[in-house]
Design a protein around this motif. Structure first.
Motif, PDB file in Angstrom:
ATOM      1  N   SER A 174    -117.270 -35.409 -59.134  1.00 17.76           N
ATOM      2  CA  SER A 174    -118.283 -36.158 -59.916  1.00 17.76           C
ATOM      3  C   SER A 174    -118.447 -37.449 -59.361  1.00 17.76           C
ATOM      4  O   SER A 174    -119.611 -38.011 -59.543  1.00 17.76           O
ATOM      5  CB  SER A 174    -117.695 -36.120 -61.340  1.00 17.76           C
ATOM      6  N   ARG A 195    -121.880 -39.868 -58.681  1.00 18.73           N
ATOM      7  CA  ARG A 195    -121.933 -41.062 -59.277  1.00 18.73           C
ATOM      8  C   ARG A 195    -122.570 -42.144 -58.535  1.00 18.73           C
ATOM      9  O   ARG A 195    -123.090 -43.167 -58.789  1.00 18.73           O
ATOM     10  CB  ARG A 195    -120.558 -41.435 -59.984  1.00 18.73           C
ATOM     11  N   ASN A 246    -124.057 -41.430 -64.583  1.00 20.47           N
ATOM     12  CA  ASN A 246    -123.365 -40.790 -65.358  1.00 20.47           C
ATOM     13  C   ASN A 246    -124.332 -39.709 -66.093  1.00 20.47           C
ATOM     14  O   ASN A 246    -125.501 -39.208 -65.592  1.00 20.47           O
ATOM     15  CB  ASN A 246    -122.753 -41.646 -66.434  1.00 20.47           C
ATOM     16  N   SER A 288    -116.480 -40.889 -65.173  1.00 19.38           N
ATOM     17  CA  SER A 288    -117.377 -39.819 -65.670  1.00 19.38           C
ATOM     18  C   SER A 288    -117.253 -39.197 -66.922  1.00 19.38           C
ATOM     19  O   SER A 288    -115.954 -39.303 -67.382  1.00 19.38           O
ATOM     20  CB  SER A 288    -116.872 -38.603 -64.572  1.00 19.38           C
ATOM     21  N   LEU A 330    -121.119 -35.229 -67.453  1.00 21.38           N
ATOM     22  CA  LEU A 330    -121.160 -35.209 -65.990  1.00 21.38           C
ATOM     23  C   LEU A 330    -120.061 -34.380 -65.473  1.00 21.38           C
ATOM     24  O   LEU A 330    -120.286 -33.525 -64.435  1.00 21.38           O
ATOM     25  CB  LEU A 330    -121.067 -36.528 -65.292  1.00 21.38           C
TER      26      LEU A 330
END
Length: 199
Positions: A70, A74, A89, A162, A166
């Motif tokens: 993730s 980002r 996000n 996160s 997400l």
């Protein structure tokens, strides 16, 4: 299992269709098919990292692994405003539209910077407020629920880590993220091309 038929099926696919299938729909394939996919990737001179997408869809991923992937998302520029200042996000936008006795609902995950996420939730709230009430009985019953869901989703747009939206997106698309982890442009396209679900 007819391996020759499977091989022929992959051979008939265009490059773009093959990439789509192996990065999004390779869960639960038999071990014998890995070799067929690997040969097809090599034969077409495609990115060898595409095989990682197949492997990752058939592995169990720890929460740490999902968090790590993730973070790749980002660090991308916002797909809506192209801002690189804030970390991206996710949010979920819920919409409802009604016409007399028919009510349509939709859910969409959006990955963007916090300001754009807030705007997307506000648009969904306005849409629900204007278009949701007009169906009997579901429009009247569901519209307040969808407005509330957007407000709750909006509360998580500015978390420092996160958030759930997400992480959910990352877990669902981990094959594509792993395949394109060294290609920021493809990752940006992945988060830009989100589709509504259930509309």
């Amino acid at each position: 299992m007819d391996l020759r038929a499977i091989e022929k099926n992959y051979e008939r696919m265009s490059d773009s269709k093959l990439i789509e299938v192996i990065t999004t729909n390779a869960q639960g394939i038999q071990p014998e098919v890995f070799g067929i996919i690997e040969n097809e990737i090599r034969k077409r001179n495609l990115d060898p990292n595409l095989l990682n997408a197949v492997i990752s869809q058939n592995e169990h991923h720890s929460l740490e692994d999902i968090y790590r992937h993730s973070e790749l998302l980002r660090d991308l520029p916002c797909p809506i405003c192209d801002n690189s200042r804030d970390k991206l996000n996710g949010t979920v936008c819920y919409t409802i539209k009604s016409i007399i006795i028919t009510t349509f609902t939709a859910t969409k995950i959006v990955i963007a910077c916090p300001d754009c996420l807030d705007k997307q939730n506000r648009k969904a709230i306005i849409s629900c407020s204007l278009l949701g009430w007009w169906g009997i009985p579901f429009g009247i019953l569901k519209t307040p629920v969808y407005i509330y869901r957007n407000l709750k989703a909006k509360d998580e747009n500015r978390t420092s880590d996160s958030n759930g939206a997400l992480l959910s997106f990352t877990a669902e698309h981990i094959g594509q993220i792993k395949a394109f982890e060294n290609n920021p442009e493809k990752l940006k396209n992945l988060i830009r091309d989100m589709k509504y679900l259930g509309f």
